[in-house]
Design an enzyme around this catalytic site. Structure first.
Site, PDB file in Angstrom:
ATOM      1  N   THR A  51       0.845  -1.191   0.000  1.00 14.48           N
ATOM      2  CA  THR A  51       0.000   0.000   0.000  1.00 14.48           C
ATOM      3  C   THR A  51       0.882   1.243   0.000  1.00 14.48           C
ATOM      4  O   THR A  51       1.739   1.410   0.876  1.00 14.48           O
ATOM      5  CB  THR A  51      -0.922   0.011   1.224  1.00 14.48           C
ATOM      6  OG1 THR A  51      -1.833  -1.097   1.120  1.00 14.48           O
ATOM      7  CG2 THR A  51      -1.721   1.300   1.309  1.00 14.48           C
ATOM      8  N   LYS A  78      -0.334  -0.951  -4.552  1.00 16.38           N
ATOM      9  CA  LYS A  78      -1.745  -0.622  -4.353  1.00 16.38           C
ATOM     10  C   LYS A  78      -1.887   0.857  -3.994  1.00 16.38           C
ATOM     11  O   LYS A  78      -1.311   1.320  -3.009  1.00 16.38           O
ATOM     12  CB  LYS A  78      -2.329  -1.489  -3.237  1.00 16.38           C
ATOM     13  CG  LYS A  78      -3.760  -1.174  -2.842  1.00 16.38           C
ATOM     14  CD  LYS A  78      -4.210  -2.125  -1.751  1.00 16.38           C
ATOM     15  CE  LYS A  78      -5.536  -1.753  -1.174  1.00 16.38           C
ATOM     16  NZ  LYS A  78      -5.522  -0.488  -0.408  1.00 16.38           N
TER      17      LYS A  78
END
Length: 302
Positions: free
Chosen positions: A157, A229
């Site tokens: 992330t 992501k």
């Protein structure tokens, strides 16, 4: 609600009735004005079908492959944290549902069940989502544990240098429940009597200096493929190809990070940047899809 739920919207209403307000707001809310949260839904509603007729549809096959792993349909379980706030079995129940549906689950770093517990619970194909802490040894330990326990990819992330300002969590003074994956490694104790304790913990723990050159560091500590992501622009999609990751996840963090970013579906074509490579779409949106175990899990919460 009369009768059995028949779509995800109705399951959401059951969740609202069953969960404490703090927990429901945590799962369902977005950042600041929640413009992006609303837009994630509205953007899909603006998309319509152009149906073609007189085509043989007697045999339909939605199966596809993700990094070489076959799944029943192009739908995966995105990483979301702290499932035990909604169900006593937490991510173990989610993993079993993914296995029953023959799809991939991405386990969150901030899950309420450990990497090892989820791995031993069923035969689901699993990826592991990673937040990078200021103490890089924490991330390294998590990656090594995921690889050792049969996870097939790392989903990094990259849109959380600072936690989003989630106003419902601030009002509710959202707590930090036990985060099993970092228990004994990182203290979740926060000296904060006002606002979201969870937000304060994230500000203290997450590495705001994370940048493109750190992809090389992550690649150096694992043999697993890496997905990035949090991509929303063509420029960043191109950068991702240049650093050699296996693919990207087009994501606005479920509208929970930076408000007034575009709905993910509206930038999907841009982020593809004309490249033939692996790409996933994520964003907080609802549709008429149900897992077999969903009703059983929700009823057990009442």
């Amino acid at each position: 609600m009369e009768g059995e739920p028949v779509n995800v919207n109705e399951f959401q209403e059951l969740a609202r009735q069953a969960l404490p307000k703090m927990y429901y707001d945590f799962f369902s809310g977005g950042a600041e004005d929640q413009y992006t949260l609303k837009e994630n839904l509205e953007a899909f509603r603006r998309i319509t079908f152009r149906p073609r007729i007189l085509v043989d549809v007697s045999r339909i096959n939605l199966s596809t492959t993700v990094l070489g792993y076959k799944i029943s349909a192009p739908i995966m379980v995105a990483p979301t944290g702290m499932h035990k706030l909604a169900h006593p079995e937490g991510e173990i129940a989610t993993a079993r549902a993914a296995a029953a549906s023959n799809t991939i689950m991405v386990l969150s770093s901030v899950s309420s069940c450990t990497i090892e517990e989820v791995a031993s619970s069923c035969n689901a194909i699993r990826f592991f989502q990673l937040y990078v802490h200021k103490n890089r040894d924490v991330a390294a330990q998590l990656v090594q544990r995921a690889e050792r326990n049969g996870y097939k990819a790392i989903v990094l992330t990259v849109d959380t240098p600072m936690p989003g300002r989630r106003e419902a969590d601030i009002k509710n003074k959202m707590i930090v429940p036990p985060l099993k994956n970092i228990e004994g490694i990182v203290s979740t104790e926060v000296d904060n009597d006002e606002g979201s304790i969870l937000e304060s913990f994230a500000k203290r723990a997450l590495d705001a200096s994370l940048c493109w050159r750190d992809i090389g560091w992550l690649r150096s500590i694992t043999n697993l493929p890496i997905l990035i992501k949090g991509v929303l622009t063509r420029e960043d999609a191109i950068k991702a190809t240049e650093v050699g990751v296996a693919g990207i996840v087009v994501s606005n963090h479920g509208a929970r990070q930076l408000d007034y970013t575009p709905a993910t579906i509206t930038v999907l074509e841009e982020a593809s940047c004309g490249c033939r490579w692996f790409m996933l779409l994520e964003g907080k949106f609802l549709c008429s899809l149900m897992e077999e175990c969903g009703e059983e899990q929700m009823s057990s919460r009442h």
